[in-house]
Design an enzyme around this catalytic site. Structure first.
Site, PDB file in Angstrom:
ATOM      1  N   CYS A   3       0.821  -1.217   0.000  1.00 42.00           N
ATOM      2  CA  CYS A   3       0.000   0.000   0.000  1.00 42.00           C
ATOM      3  C   CYS A   3       0.855   1.267   0.000  1.00 42.00           C
ATOM      4  O   CYS A   3       1.668   1.472   0.898  1.00 42.00           O
ATOM      5  CB  CYS A   3      -0.937   0.007   1.212  1.00 42.00           C
ATOM      6  SG  CYS A   3      -2.020   1.443   1.199  1.00 42.00           S
ATOM      7  N   ASP A 104      -0.863  -4.155 -14.047  1.00 43.22           N
ATOM      8  CA  ASP A 104      -1.244  -3.891 -15.439  1.00 43.22           C
ATOM      9  C   ASP A 104      -1.839  -5.087 -16.180  1.00 43.22           C
ATOM     10  O   ASP A 104      -1.760  -5.138 -17.407  1.00 43.22           O
ATOM     11  CB  ASP A 104      -0.050  -3.334 -16.240  1.00 43.22           C
ATOM     12  CG  ASP A 104       0.500  -2.050 -15.649  1.00 43.22           C
ATOM     13  OD1 ASP A 104      -0.194  -1.451 -14.810  1.00 43.22           O
ATOM     14  OD2 ASP A 104       1.621  -1.654 -16.020  1.00 43.22           O
ATOM     15  N   ARG A 127      -7.084  -3.300 -10.606  1.00 43.04           N
ATOM     16  CA  ARG A 127      -7.960  -2.339 -11.285  1.00 43.04           C
ATOM     17  C   ARG A 127      -8.742  -2.976 -12.423  1.00 43.04           C
ATOM     18  O   ARG A 127      -9.908  -2.634 -12.652  1.00 43.04           O
ATOM     19  CB  ARG A 127      -7.118  -1.160 -11.789  1.00 43.04           C
ATOM     20  CG  ARG A 127      -6.552  -0.323 -10.648  1.00 43.04           C
ATOM     21  CD  ARG A 127      -5.441   0.569 -11.117  1.00 43.04           C
ATOM     22  NE  ARG A 127      -4.320  -0.192 -11.668  1.00 43.04           N
ATOM     23  CZ  ARG A 127      -3.315   0.336 -12.338  1.00 43.04           C
ATOM     24  NH1 ARG A 127      -3.288   1.630 -12.557  1.00 43.04           N
ATOM     25  NH2 ARG A 127      -2.335  -0.427 -12.785  1.00 43.04           N
TER      26      ARG A 127
HETATM   27  C1  LIG Z   1      -9.422  -1.224  -5.006  1.00 50.85           C
HETATM   28  C2  LIG Z   1      -8.030  -1.745  -4.772  1.00 50.85           C
HETATM   29  C3  LIG Z   1      -7.693  -2.237  -3.519  1.00 50.85           C
HETATM   30  C4  LIG Z   1      -6.405  -2.729  -3.264  1.00 50.85           C
HETATM   31  N1  LIG Z   1      -6.104  -3.216  -2.025  1.00 50.85           N
HETATM   32  C5  LIG Z   1      -4.872  -3.723  -1.792  1.00 50.85           C
HETATM   33  C6  LIG Z   1      -4.547  -4.272  -0.513  1.00 50.85           C
HETATM   34  O1  LIG Z   1      -5.369  -4.291   0.403  1.00 50.85           O
HETATM   35  N2  LIG Z   1      -3.295  -4.769  -0.323  1.00 50.85           N
HETATM   36  C7  LIG Z   1      -2.352  -4.748  -1.319  1.00 50.85           C
HETATM   37  O2  LIG Z   1      -1.231  -5.205  -1.110  1.00 50.85           O
HETATM   38  N3  LIG Z   1      -2.630  -4.239  -2.549  1.00 50.85           N
HETATM   39  C8  LIG Z   1      -3.857  -3.730  -2.799  1.00 50.85           C
HETATM   40  N4  LIG Z   1      -4.143  -3.211  -4.025  1.00 50.85           N
HETATM   41  C9  LIG Z   1      -3.089  -3.196  -5.062  1.00 50.85           C
HETATM   42  C10 LIG Z   1      -3.271  -4.347  -6.042  1.00 50.85           C
HETATM   43  O3  LIG Z   1      -3.201  -5.595  -5.404  1.00 50.85           O
HETATM   44  C11 LIG Z   1      -2.228  -4.336  -7.160  1.00 50.85           C
HETATM   45  O4  LIG Z   1      -0.954  -4.678  -6.681  1.00 50.85           O
HETATM   46  C12 LIG Z   1      -2.131  -3.001  -7.879  1.00 50.85           C
HETATM   47  O5  LIG Z   1      -3.408  -2.387  -8.034  1.00 50.85           O
HETATM   48  C13 LIG Z   1      -1.506  -3.186  -9.267  1.00 50.85           C
HETATM   49  O6  LIG Z   1      -2.224  -4.122 -10.006  1.00 50.85           O
HETATM   50  P1  LIG Z   1      -3.328  -3.711 -11.122  1.00 50.85           P
HETATM   51  O7  LIG Z   1      -2.574  -3.046 -12.245  1.00 50.85           O
HETATM   52  O8  LIG Z   1      -3.915  -5.042 -11.512  1.00 50.85           O
HETATM   53  O9  LIG Z   1      -4.309  -2.788 -10.483  1.00 50.85           O
HETATM   54  C14 LIG Z   1      -5.421  -2.725  -4.298  1.00 50.85           C
HETATM   55  C15 LIG Z   1      -5.774  -2.227  -5.558  1.00 50.85           C
HETATM   56  C16 LIG Z   1      -7.058  -1.742  -5.808  1.00 50.85           C
HETATM   57  C17 LIG Z   1      -7.393  -1.220  -7.179  1.00 50.85           C
END
Ligand SMILES: Cc1cc2nc3c(=O)[nH]c(=O)nc-3n(C[C@H](O)[C@H](O)[C@H](O)COP(=O)(O)O)c2cc1C
Length: 215
Positions: A3, A104, A127
């Site tokens: 985070c 991504d 996302r």
């Molecule tokens: C709504 C939302 C909530 C998330 N909550 C967490 C979380 O609680 N812990 C964590 O390590 N990453 C969290 N993430 C990050 C995602 O796991 C991920 O690593 C990051 O969004 C990049 O991946 P993406 O391109 O698929 O979004 C969250 C992302 C989103 C969009």
């Protein structure tokens, strides 16, 4: 340890713990010695350009972690630029525990591309899943029948209202409505009008009308 929110990371939690390898080692050692459930870790590439993901991945493994997920960006990058899939591949070649790649993955094709690029054991979708929860069934957004989208919107809004009450349930649902119904494609004014606070029944009716036009 993923985070990047200021309120979390600046007080040493989330990715804010990555600059403290000894703390991570102690935490994993303690947790894995007292807990009967698997303890897993999720990391970014580090705080800033001085990336320490390889060190942290090894620490997680050496202190009993049973899986590691890697988001291929630093805290400083937040969500900017592209996730570094090469770094995920490096972690995969470095540790024996399963590695989950993150960053991504937006389409079904991206799942295969990330796996091929990094050799990771699984992918994590953030996302992309908000916009298209059907990706977990192997469907891209444009493959989902409009009736299914509409039915999901109806059920999700109903659950939100059931849990939070009508006012908060409708308000909190707005961000999902934007994603489900691709409202980003509308003008700012139209979107603002649609997302004005209103009772859930009225909101749903409006969303159905909008969707009839945007689908
Ligand atoms: C709504 C939302 C909530 C998330 N909550 C967490 C979380 O609680 N812990 C964590 O390590 N990453 C969290 N993430 C990050 C995602 O796991 C991920 O690593 C990051 O969004 C990049 O991946 P993406 O391109 O698929 O979004 C969250 C992302 C989103 C969009």
């Amino acid at each position: 340890m993923g985070c990047p929110a200021k309120s979390i990371a600046d007080r040493g939690a989330g990715v804010g713990v990555m600059p403290s390898p000894l703390k991570i080692a102690r935490t994993f050692k303690k947790l894995t010695s007292v807990l009967k459930v698997p303890v897993t870790g999720k990391i970014r590439l580090g705080w800033d350009k001085k990336k320490n993901y390889k060190l942290i991945a090894r620490i997680v493994e050496e202190n009993g972690g049973s899986l590691i997920a890697v988001h291929g960006r630093t805290k400083e990058q937040r969500y900017a630029g592209n996730a570094d899939w090469d770094a995920i591949a490096e972690v995969k070649s470095l540790v024996k525990i399963p590695v989950i790649g993150s960053g991504d993955v937006r389409t079904v094709e991206d799942i295969g591309r990330m796996k091929a690029h990094t050799d990771c054991d699984a992918v994590m979708i953030g996302r992309g899943a908000l916009a298209n929860p059907w990706i977990f069934s192997g469907l891209d957004r444009e493959q989902v029948p409009p009736e299914q989208v509409q039915e999901t919107v109806r059920r999700h809004l109903a659950k939100s209202v059931e849990f939070y009450g009508d006012e908060d349930g409708s308000r909190l649902f707005r961000k999902y409505a934007v994603q489900y119904l691709l409202l980003q494609t509308l003008t700012r004014e139209t979107r603002k009008e649609i997302l004005k606070p209103r009772p859930s029944g009225e909101f749903l009716e409006l969303l159905n009308q909008v969707y009839a036009v945007t689908a």
